[in-house]
Design a protein around this motif. Sequence first.
Motif, PDB file in Angstrom:
ATOM      1  N   SER A  41       1.113   4.095  -3.157  1.00  0.00           N
ATOM      2  CA  SER A  41       0.862   5.521  -2.926  1.00  0.00           C
ATOM      3  C   SER A  41       2.063   6.375  -3.291  1.00  0.00           C
ATOM      4  O   SER A  41       1.935   7.429  -3.915  1.00  0.00           O
ATOM      5  CB  SER A  41       0.489   5.759  -1.456  1.00  0.00           C
ATOM      6  OG  SER A  41      -0.720   5.114  -1.131  1.00  0.00           O
TER       7      SER A  41
ATOM      8  N   GLN B  97      -1.222   4.642   5.491  1.00  0.00           N
ATOM      9  CA  GLN B  97      -1.538   6.044   5.220  1.00  0.00           C
ATOM     10  C   GLN B  97      -0.705   6.977   6.089  1.00  0.00           C
ATOM     11  O   GLN B  97      -0.258   8.034   5.636  1.00  0.00           O
ATOM     12  CB  GLN B  97      -3.030   6.299   5.460  1.00  0.00           C
ATOM     13  CG  GLN B  97      -3.512   7.665   4.970  1.00  0.00           C
ATOM     14  CD  GLN B  97      -3.278   7.858   3.484  1.00  0.00           C
ATOM     15  OE1 GLN B  97      -3.697   7.037   2.667  1.00  0.00           O
ATOM     16  NE2 GLN B  97      -2.583   8.930   3.122  1.00  0.00           N
TER      17      GLN B  97
ATOM     18  N   GLU C  38       0.837  -1.210   0.000  1.00  0.00           N
ATOM     19  CA  GLU C  38       0.000   0.000   0.000  1.00  0.00           C
ATOM     20  C   GLU C  38       0.866   1.252   0.000  1.00  0.00           C
ATOM     21  O   GLU C  38       0.562   2.231  -0.702  1.00  0.00           O
ATOM     22  CB  GLU C  38      -0.933  -0.015   1.211  1.00  0.00           C
ATOM     23  CG  GLU C  38      -2.000  -1.101   1.152  1.00  0.00           C
ATOM     24  CD  GLU C  38      -3.206  -0.774   2.005  1.00  0.00           C
ATOM     25  OE1 GLU C  38      -3.429   0.412   2.290  1.00  0.00           O
ATOM     26  OE2 GLU C  38      -3.941  -1.712   2.366  1.00  0.00           O
TER      27      GLU C  38
ATOM     28  N   ASN D  72       1.703   9.875   4.713  1.00  0.00           N
ATOM     29  CA  ASN D  72       1.476  11.256   5.151  1.00  0.00           C
ATOM     30  C   ASN D  72       2.723  11.873   5.778  1.00  0.00           C
ATOM     31  O   ASN D  72       2.922  13.086   5.718  1.00  0.00           O
ATOM     32  CB  ASN D  72       0.330  11.309   6.162  1.00  0.00           C
ATOM     33  CG  ASN D  72      -1.020  10.997   5.535  1.00  0.00           C
ATOM     34  OD1 ASN D  72      -1.172  11.010   4.318  1.00  0.00           O
ATOM     35  ND2 ASN D  72      -2.011  10.702   6.365  1.00  0.00           N
TER      36      ASN D  72
ATOM     37  N   GLN E 213      -4.258  -0.405   6.703  1.00  0.00           N
ATOM     38  CA  GLN E 213      -4.594   0.808   5.955  1.00  0.00           C
ATOM     39  C   GLN E 213      -4.173   2.061   6.717  1.00  0.00           C
ATOM     40  O   GLN E 213      -3.597   2.994   6.142  1.00  0.00           O
ATOM     41  CB  GLN E 213      -6.093   0.845   5.678  1.00  0.00           C
ATOM     42  CG  GLN E 213      -6.586  -0.234   4.741  1.00  0.00           C
ATOM     43  CD  GLN E 213      -8.096  -0.249   4.631  1.00  0.00           C
ATOM     44  OE1 GLN E 213      -8.783   0.660   5.102  1.00  0.00           O
ATOM     45  NE2 GLN E 213      -8.632  -1.295   4.023  1.00  0.00           N
ATOM     46  N   GLU E 214      -4.471   2.081   8.007  1.00  0.00           N
ATOM     47  CA  GLU E 214      -4.154   3.262   8.826  1.00  0.00           C
ATOM     48  C   GLU E 214      -2.646   3.503   8.881  1.00  0.00           C
ATOM     49  O   GLU E 214      -2.182   4.639   8.732  1.00  0.00           O
ATOM     50  CB  GLU E 214      -4.706   3.073  10.242  1.00  0.00           C
ATOM     51  CG  GLU E 214      -6.220   3.109  10.350  1.00  0.00           C
ATOM     52  CD  GLU E 214      -6.731   4.491  10.702  1.00  0.00           C
ATOM     53  OE1 GLU E 214      -5.908   5.405  10.913  1.00  0.00           O
ATOM     54  OE2 GLU E 214      -7.963   4.655  10.776  1.00  0.00           O
TER      55      GLU E 214
END
Length: 444
Positions: free
Chosen positions: A83, A315, A79, A319, A311-312
């Motif tokens: 991204s 991300q 993931e 970020n 997922q958290e």
Amino acid sequence: MNWIQLISDKRLGLEDYHNPHSGVRSDFQRDFDRLVFSSPFRRLQNKTQVFPLPGSIFVHNRLTHSMEVSSVGRSMANEVSMSLRNKYTDADTLLKLESISEIVGAACLAHDLGNPPFGHSGEKAISAFFFEGEGRVLENELSPSQWTDLTHFEGNANSLRLLTHQFRGRRKGGFAMTYSMLASIVKYPYESALAGEKSKFGFFSSEVETFKRIATELGLKELPGKNGETRYARHPLVYIVEAADDICYQVMDIEDAHKLKIISTDQVTKVLMGFFPPERQQQMQRAMRHVDDPNEIIAYLRSCVIGILVQECAQTFVNHESELLQGTFKGSLIDNISPLAKQAYRNCSDLAWAKIYRAEEVVNVELAGNRIITFLLEKLIHAVRFPELNYSKLLLSQIPQQYDTNAPTLFEKIQAVLDHISGMTDVYALNLYRKLYGMSLPAV
């Protein structure tokens, strides 16, 4: 720090033979395969994770835990990679980012290789032997850095040693792993003098120069130590490995405790449901009405929780990528996820401490492990200190030749003993204890 330098398939000990275009498998995939077929990895199947082994109900051991961490880590890294590939445009960086999941997958497999038998109690037993046990008499015979290595013994540092040290009869560079994979298992990239109250550090004094070489090759940011000690910023991929480990041990320990009936289905359901907003909870409740087996219900909830945490954390990594590359990111990825998931994770941790880690089954393993490891340390260290004694000769003859108990310095001899004990399975350590002590203990 930058991804071009951070992702390197150069192998420790085989730098002169580096070929960036050798075969169909990438060098990072070779790391993964090499670990799977290694003896230290196989031995993890007979090392305690939390609950005693074996049992009538299958619970996690170090091997199954490591495999699950690798699975979760690869998913999270995929993931992150997807991204970040939307962010960068240059071909070189994009090519490097494609390797993230392979590096993380291998690092997750290796992250617990250096842990001694009997779970984390094994680490504590080794440290306690030196700072409050019979090993205290050795302090004046060792340097300050060597002494802090022993009194703060750390499985993470021992994993790096296991993978990089040239044991007797073995090749240069140890397992000859890639620089990036090795850096990705070092959660605490500083030496034992900086361990602090938590007794966490990343490499023994014997591996300082090895880690410096890795850090220089990868461009890890060097940070100031209190008194000139070696200290670096983490490789960014360490955060993914750490998060995968945190997710697995926290959630899977609770599932194991449920199977052992230490925690009720209602308690586990409530704490795992807390990761989700009300509308998602309603959907999950409808799905659970089709299942009658409590273990299947908890397995379903566990899979949902792992999915949301992956997922958290992914991300959060994306970020905060700039801070990770600058070496200024604070805390772990889980420390920086959304408030709902963070509170739910904290609730899991509180439940685990209240119901699992003080459970009788777990404490029994710790007590037995402490007794066994302390006894073995007393006997083996006495033998390497006084090898001329007849009993010492007999005992040392049983230690595998790869561990150099005839090393020139006392610290190296002690390290050989620790290498031997750390490589033991729970059952091997117990049987050796019984053979030397002449008595039986309850099964652990």
